[in-house]
Design a protein around this motif. Sequence first.
Motif, short mmCIF file in Angstrom:
data_model
loop_
_atom_site.label_atom_id
_atom_site.label_comp_id
_atom_site.label_asym_id
_atom_site.label_seq_id
_atom_site.Cartn_x
_atom_site.Cartn_y
_atom_site.Cartn_z
N ASN A 31 0.13 5.78 -54.62
CA ASN A 31 -0.99 5.31 -53.80
C ASN A 31 -1.38 6.35 -52.76
O ASN A 31 -0.51 6.94 -52.10
CB ASN A 31 -0.61 4.02 -53.06
CG ASN A 31 -0.17 2.92 -53.99
OD1 ASN A 31 -0.71 2.76 -55.08
ND2 ASN A 31 0.82 2.16 -53.57
N SER A 94 1.69 6.28 -50.28
CA SER A 94 2.83 5.38 -50.37
C SER A 94 3.25 5.24 -51.83
O SER A 94 2.46 5.43 -52.75
CB SER A 94 2.50 4.00 -49.78
OG SER A 94 1.65 3.27 -50.64
N SER A 95 4.51 4.86 -51.99
CA SER A 95 5.04 4.60 -53.32
C SER A 95 4.60 3.21 -53.79
O SER A 95 4.21 2.37 -52.97
CB SER A 95 6.56 4.67 -53.27
OG SER A 95 7.14 4.18 -54.45
N ILE A 96 4.67 2.95 -55.09
CA ILE A 96 4.43 1.59 -55.57
C ILE A 96 5.61 0.68 -55.22
O ILE A 96 5.48 -0.53 -55.23
CB ILE A 96 4.19 1.55 -57.10
CG1 ILE A 96 5.35 2.16 -57.87
CG2 ILE A 96 2.88 2.22 -57.44
CD1 ILE A 96 5.27 1.96 -59.37
N ARG A 97 6.75 1.27 -54.93
CA ARG A 97 7.88 0.47 -54.45
C ARG A 97 7.58 0.05 -53.01
O ARG A 97 6.82 0.70 -52.31
CB ARG A 97 9.17 1.28 -54.53
CG ARG A 97 9.65 1.49 -55.95
CD ARG A 97 10.75 2.51 -56.04
NE ARG A 97 10.23 3.86 -55.94
CZ ARG A 97 10.58 4.71 -54.98
NH1 ARG A 97 11.46 4.37 -54.08
NH2 ARG A 97 10.06 5.91 -54.95
N PRO A 98 8.16 -1.06 -52.55
CA PRO A 98 7.83 -1.57 -51.21
C PRO A 98 8.41 -0.72 -50.09
O PRO A 98 9.49 -0.99 -49.57
CB PRO A 98 8.42 -2.97 -51.22
CG PRO A 98 9.50 -2.94 -52.23
CD PRO A 98 9.06 -1.97 -53.28
N THR A 99 7.68 0.32 -49.75
CA THR A 99 8.06 1.18 -48.63
C THR A 99 6.81 1.43 -47.80
O THR A 99 5.73 1.00 -48.16
CB THR A 99 8.63 2.52 -49.12
OG1 THR A 99 7.64 3.13 -49.97
CG2 THR A 99 9.91 2.33 -49.89
N GLY A 100 6.96 2.14 -46.73
CA GLY A 100 5.83 2.31 -45.83
C GLY A 100 4.97 3.51 -46.17
O GLY A 100 5.24 4.28 -47.09
N GLN B 33 4.10 -3.10 -41.43
CA GLN B 33 4.62 -1.82 -40.97
C GLN B 33 4.31 -1.66 -39.49
O GLN B 33 3.27 -2.11 -39.01
CB GLN B 33 3.96 -0.66 -41.75
CG GLN B 33 4.14 -0.76 -43.26
CD GLN B 33 3.43 0.34 -44.00
OE1 GLN B 33 3.57 1.52 -43.69
NE2 GLN B 33 2.64 -0.04 -45.00
N PHE B 35 3.90 1.46 -36.64
CA PHE B 35 3.67 2.89 -36.51
C PHE B 35 3.61 3.27 -35.03
O PHE B 35 3.20 2.47 -34.18
CB PHE B 35 2.32 3.31 -37.13
CG PHE B 35 2.23 3.14 -38.61
CD1 PHE B 35 1.80 1.94 -39.14
CD2 PHE B 35 2.56 4.18 -39.46
CE1 PHE B 35 1.70 1.78 -40.52
CE2 PHE B 35 2.46 4.03 -40.83
CZ PHE B 35 2.04 2.83 -41.35
N ASN B 45 5.62 6.44 -39.24
CA ASN B 45 6.07 5.12 -39.67
C ASN B 45 7.42 4.82 -39.03
O ASN B 45 8.37 5.58 -39.19
CB ASN B 45 6.17 5.09 -41.19
CG ASN B 45 6.40 3.70 -41.72
OD1 ASN B 45 7.45 3.11 -41.53
ND2 ASN B 45 5.39 3.17 -42.38
N TYR B 48 9.21 -0.48 -42.06
CA TYR B 48 8.58 -1.31 -43.08
C TYR B 48 9.35 -2.62 -43.05
O TYR B 48 10.54 -2.65 -43.39
CB TYR B 48 8.67 -0.65 -44.45
CG TYR B 48 8.15 -1.53 -45.56
CD1 TYR B 48 9.00 -2.37 -46.29
CD2 TYR B 48 6.80 -1.55 -45.87
CE1 TYR B 48 8.52 -3.18 -47.30
CE2 TYR B 48 6.32 -2.36 -46.90
CZ TYR B 48 7.18 -3.17 -47.60
OH TYR B 48 6.69 -3.97 -48.59
N TYR B 95 -1.29 -2.86 -54.29
CA TYR B 95 -1.51 -1.45 -53.96
C TYR B 95 -1.09 -1.12 -52.52
O TYR B 95 -1.45 -0.09 -52.00
CB TYR B 95 -2.97 -1.05 -54.16
CG TYR B 95 -3.50 -1.43 -55.51
CD1 TYR B 95 -4.65 -2.20 -55.63
CD2 TYR B 95 -2.85 -1.04 -56.67
CE1 TYR B 95 -5.13 -2.55 -56.89
CE2 TYR B 95 -3.33 -1.38 -57.92
CZ TYR B 95 -4.48 -2.14 -58.00
OH TYR B 95 -4.96 -2.49 -59.24
N GLN B 96 -0.37 -2.04 -51.88
CA GLN B 96 0.10 -1.82 -50.51
C GLN B 96 -1.04 -1.53 -49.55
O GLN B 96 -0.86 -0.79 -48.58
CB GLN B 96 1.13 -0.68 -50.48
CG GLN B 96 2.37 -1.00 -51.28
CD GLN B 96 3.58 -0.26 -50.78
OE1 GLN B 96 3.62 0.22 -49.66
NE2 GLN B 96 4.58 -0.17 -51.62
#
Lengths: 112, 110
Positions: A31, A94-100, B33, B35, B45, B48, B95-96
């Motif tokens: 992303n 950002s990654s598709i994994r749940p990170t920031g 999140q 920041f 960041n 999370y 897609y966060q």
Amino acid sequence: DVKVTQSSRYLVKRTGEKVFLECVQDMDHENMFWYRQDPGLGLRLIYFSYDVKMKEKGDIPEGYSVSREKKERFSLILESASTNQTSMYLCASSSIRPTGYTFGSGTRLTVV
Amino acid sequence: GIQVEQSPPDLILQEGANSTLRCNFSDSVNNLQWFHQNPWGQLINLFYIPSGTKQNGRLSATTVATERYSLLYISSSQTTDSGVYFCAVGGSGGYQKVTFGTGTKLQVIP
């Protein structure tokens, strides 16, 4: 150290010019996002991309387009720059994994 | 879309003091999140944390998703903590993608 790199820290362009803002990440993130930040309005999402050649409009896409030909690079294009596009532009990935998110250091664009 | 409110909007602390910043949001979230934006504009960041509690040094955060709020605690503040703290939240859209709050501007004075 992992990074999101924006090509220019400061940029001055003339009204009507076509402007390219480049963003490159080295974290193999799926992303990528473009935001603009303005006093009193906070950070607003312009466009984002969840895969190569895929893009989705954010909250304020008018006057902008994007390109993602390679996974690591996400470009923001101002087709015909206007003075109301003077702003700080921030790229994030950002990654598709749940990170920031990881943000670049920003490009302060002035359109004169 | 999700509404995000942060409080207080401005905060001045003496070095060494503790503080709590709050983020309220209007709907269920699967992405939250925190920041810190330093005076040069760089966004870092911090956490999370869509639910639960996390700690990193002098900073900790707690999100109570069922009550739709998150708290950021800063203990023993230092002048380098100055800047703007943003909360950003995302729902089930995927897609966060997140929406940012308007921030809390913190100034730590020696």
